[in-house]
Structures are given as structure tokens and as C-alpha cells.
Design an enzyme around this catalytic site. Sequence first.
Site, PDB file in Angstrom:
ATOM      1  N   ASP A   1       0.845  -1.195   0.000  1.00 26.09           N
ATOM      2  CA  ASP A   1       0.000   0.000   0.000  1.00 26.09           C
ATOM      3  C   ASP A   1       0.882   1.247   0.000  1.00 26.09           C
ATOM      4  O   ASP A   1       1.843   1.342   0.768  1.00 26.09           O
ATOM      5  CB  ASP A   1      -0.886  -0.024   1.252  1.00 26.09           C
TER       6      ASP A   1
ATOM      7  N   LYS B   1       1.774  13.470 -16.030  1.00 22.52           N
ATOM      8  CA  LYS B   1       0.689  14.436 -16.113  1.00 22.52           C
ATOM      9  C   LYS B   1      -0.621  13.755 -15.690  1.00 22.52           C
ATOM     10  O   LYS B   1      -0.705  12.529 -15.758  1.00 22.52           O
ATOM     11  CB  LYS B   1       0.577  14.990 -17.530  1.00 22.52           C
TER      12      LYS B   1
ATOM     13  N   HIS C   1       5.158  13.304 -22.556  1.00 23.96           N
ATOM     14  CA  HIS C   1       5.773  12.444 -23.570  1.00 23.96           C
ATOM     15  C   HIS C   1       5.799  13.097 -24.953  1.00 23.96           C
ATOM     16  O   HIS C   1       6.588  12.703 -25.811  1.00 23.96           O
ATOM     17  CB  HIS C   1       5.079  11.079 -23.626  1.00 23.96           C
TER      18      HIS C   1
ATOM     19  N   LYS D   1       9.002  13.286 -28.394  1.00 22.45           N
ATOM     20  CA  LYS D   1       8.823  12.908 -29.796  1.00 22.45           C
ATOM     21  C   LYS D   1       9.901  13.554 -30.670  1.00 22.45           C
ATOM     22  O   LYS D   1      10.195  14.748 -30.544  1.00 22.45           O
ATOM     23  CB  LYS D   1       7.433  13.329 -30.292  1.00 22.45           C
TER      24      LYS D   1
ATOM     25  N   GLU E   1      -7.718  12.156 -32.594  1.00 18.24           N
ATOM     26  CA  GLU E   1      -7.595  10.733 -32.280  1.00 18.24           C
ATOM     27  C   GLU E   1      -8.850  10.031 -32.782  1.00 18.24           C
ATOM     28  O   GLU E   1      -9.972  10.442 -32.453  1.00 18.24           O
ATOM     29  CB  GLU E   1      -7.423  10.529 -30.771  1.00 18.24           C
TER      30      GLU E   1
ATOM     31  N   ASP F   1      -6.605  17.037 -20.326  1.00 18.39           N
ATOM     32  CA  ASP F   1      -5.889  15.845 -20.789  1.00 18.39           C
ATOM     33  C   ASP F   1      -4.783  16.177 -21.778  1.00 18.39           C
ATOM     34  O   ASP F   1      -3.671  15.651 -21.672  1.00 18.39           O
ATOM     35  CB  ASP F   1      -6.884  14.867 -21.412  1.00 18.39           C
TER      36      ASP F   1
ATOM     37  N   HIS G   1       0.217  18.959 -23.454  1.00 18.80           N
ATOM     38  CA  HIS G   1       0.800  18.657 -24.768  1.00 18.80           C
ATOM     39  C   HIS G   1       0.741  19.842 -25.735  1.00 18.80           C
ATOM     40  O   HIS G   1       1.754  20.249 -26.317  1.00 18.80           O
ATOM     41  CB  HIS G   1       0.062  17.494 -25.427  1.00 18.80           C
TER      42      HIS G   1
ATOM     43  N   LYS H   1     -11.498  13.318 -29.430  1.00 20.50           N
ATOM     44  CA  LYS H   1     -11.617  11.867 -29.569  1.00 20.50           C
ATOM     45  C   LYS H   1     -12.652  11.557 -30.661  1.00 20.50           C
ATOM     46  O   LYS H   1     -13.515  12.368 -30.979  1.00 20.50           O
ATOM     47  CB  LYS H   1     -12.081  11.248 -28.255  1.00 20.50           C
TER      48      LYS H   1
END
Length: 463
Positions: free
Chosen positions: A88, A141, A171, A175, A209, A228, A233, A319
Site C-alpha cells: 500500500d 501528467k 511524452h 517525440k 484521435e 488531458d 501537450h 476523440k
Amino acid sequence: MAKPPCDALVFFGATGDLAYKKIFPALYSMARRGVLTVPVVGVAKQGWSVEQLRGRARESVEAHAKGAPVDRAALEAVLGALSYVDGDYEAPATFRELRQQLRGAQRPLHYLAIPPSLFATVVKGLGDAGCAAGARVVIEKPFGRSAQTAKALDAVVHGVFAEEDVFRIDHFLGKEAVQNLVYLRFANALFERLLHRDAVRTVQITMAESFGIQGRGRFYEEVGALRDVVQNHLLQVLACVAMDPPVNDSAEALRDEKARLLRSVRALNPDEVVRGQFRGYRDEAGVAKDSTVETFVALRLWIDSWRWAGVPFLVRAGKSMPVDATEVFIELKNPPHEVFPEGIPPRASYLRFRLGPDVAIALGARVKVPGEANRGQGTELQLVRNPGEDLLPYERLLGDALHGDATLFARDDVVREQWRIVEPALGCNRVHIYEPGTWGPLECNKTVEGFDLWHDPEPAARS
């Protein structure tokens, strides 16, 4: 004076989705290149043994290979380096066991691949157990949910780790295409002269996406598209496009310019933000039947600087879009006087940076059609075109963090500015329903009023 590299890697959340999809493949790639030279300790509360975790790592690597031959020596190197602590995160005994598993390592790197609600708990646990001395910490993040919560989390983290030892991972910055964008700008005077309000009409940044939320309804209900991908990003991409030249390529010089640029970005005006939600989102597990969380957002940003005054930065992310693509499209102004009677159409010249899933850097221009008449047609010069990238973003970022290179990580002042920019739009306005497989609700065209239409990226190029 630079600190020596870390001598162990600890990752919390070892049995989770992020570890399976990103961390184990990154460790495997590092082993293939011969640069995974430290012991790796996974930590989670799953009731597993170390053999079960190694089995999970094996499955991850084989799934990532997608049928290609697996380098068995590299895989065995990962499995041999891997140990496990099951416990835990709120229990001191977990961190005492971690100290034993570190076997005297003096400079561990702690990677928190866990839900944000547990960041403070784990950081405090590391500090109380003496696992933070000489160590670095990598935090996934989102870093906070607002400016206030980010500030509170910073206070906890800085109570245990110095800022120079804190690596806030994004991330996108790992790239190759994003790094190439920065390199192309500052290695070529040609492009620096183009990236200015005198030459640029609009800048569009799209992150599309084609998939939905992939079973992560509970997570997405807490986040939404703004938190998000826009707050982190896409504002980082905007900074790479718009910042002024750094004095050199050191981590602090680059991050100084990003911070300065973001300080000049106006906070979002809710009237220049449109939120959308794909039809069917509310039927997903973990999603409220009356949810107003956005799965799509389009917005207009302004930069109050001499370089960019009056140039709109149009940003959208969503999305269930028609394609998978992240692209920066910089529309250049048409000539001030038309020499040829044909009339020059909008977007006749542009710069296009394709950041994923394929990579492209292209310059659009008009050339004369063969024949007697002075008629032209659009053409595109490809400066770079690749089906993908060789080095995985997480592989690059883990390696950089182990060596203490913070160039591709967000600094605390940058994170604060990003929250300042988006905070006025968090949860603002109604959410408009759009059909899956479309470019979002029609209302998003409000954000490009006066500037033609959105530029829709093409599907990924085939290798």
C-alpha cells in the site's frame, strides 16, 4: 556542477496500464541499445509476486513487437534487472521494503506512473523513509487539476525534492518530430524570418484521435480534453512553435524561452472556446448519464508580443475524429499585391509540421502550370517524411531523467503558466454533441470566424 547519473530506477504503478503500454517497451528498447545498466524496482498494490510482474513485462514486450521477432537477450536483461515491492502506498512498510530492494543505491530515480491523487502520498512516503536523499522524481501528467492544486502539489514535492531533481514528464516533448520542429526553427534563418506576424496569417494546431476513451471512462470524467491534452501537450507544442530563439541549447535556456512565451499568452476567453462530446460517450462505463465533460475542444489563443501580436493561434483536440493526426499548420499571408489575374486562393503558402503518428515537415507554395497562361497550382515540398520514429518517447525521456537532463521536461513556472491560460475555460459553456468519425460539432467553426475554415489533416502516410 552536474550530478552523476542515477544508479536505480523505481517505478510506482508497475502493474498498471501505462507500465504495460509504455514503460516496459521503453525498458526493452533501452536494453536492446545496451543502455539499461541499472536495477529496476516495480512498486504496486496488486498482490503479485515478482514472477508475475516479470510475466506481465514479457507479455508487454511481445505485444509491442506486434509479431516481429523479439530480441530474447534484451528481454532477459529487462527481466533480470526487475524486482518488485507489493504494498500500500500509504503504508510506511512499503517504503521500508523499497529501501531494502534498492540494495544500497545512492541516487535512485523514482517514476510516479500512478493516479495524480497519489502523487503527494508517494512523495511524502519517499521522504519519510529516506528514499529521496540524492534521488530524482519523475511525475506524470496531469500535474494538478488547476492552478491552485498545482501550487499545492508543488509545495509537497518541493518539501522533499529540490526543483532541479523534479522531472514533470510530457511524452510529447520526447517525440522526435517535436524536437525537429525546434531544431528546424533555430538552425535555419529562413524559417525564423517566416515565423512572424508580418508573414503569418494564422497558426492551427490539431490533435485528432480516431478512437474514443478506450474503457477509461472514470479517468476521463475527471479530466476532459482541456486538462488531458491542451493544458500540457498542445501548449508545449505552441511554445515550441512561437518562442523566441534561446541563447544556447542548454535545458534552462530552452525552458526560459518557453516560460517567457507562455507568460505572454492571454488567458482563455470562454467566448472563444467550444466544447464537444461524441455521441455515445455517456454510454461508456464510468461515465455519468448526464455528463458535460468534453471529449473535444476548439479554442482561439492570442499572444501579446511584438512577434505574434494580432495572429490567432487556433487549437483543437478531440476523440473519435476521422483520423489519427497531430499537426501544426502555419498559414502564410498572400502577397500584398496580386501580379497575376488568376487570383491567389487562401492557404496558397504554408508551413506544415506533422508530429504524429507519421512525421513530416513541408512547405506549401504555388508554381506555374506548364503552358502559355500565367496560371498556378499548389504544390508541397517535403523536407522530412518518415513513417514514424526510431526512439520511443518514453525511452528517450527515461534515459534523460536517469542522466539528469531536464531539457524535455516541464519546469514549475511553465506548468503554472499553462494552468493560468486554460483555467478560465475549465467547464465553461455548454457541451455540443457530435457524431463519431466527424471533425467535432459544427459550432467549433465559431473559433475560426474571419479566418476561413479549419485545416483538416490527412490520414497517416503509409511506410
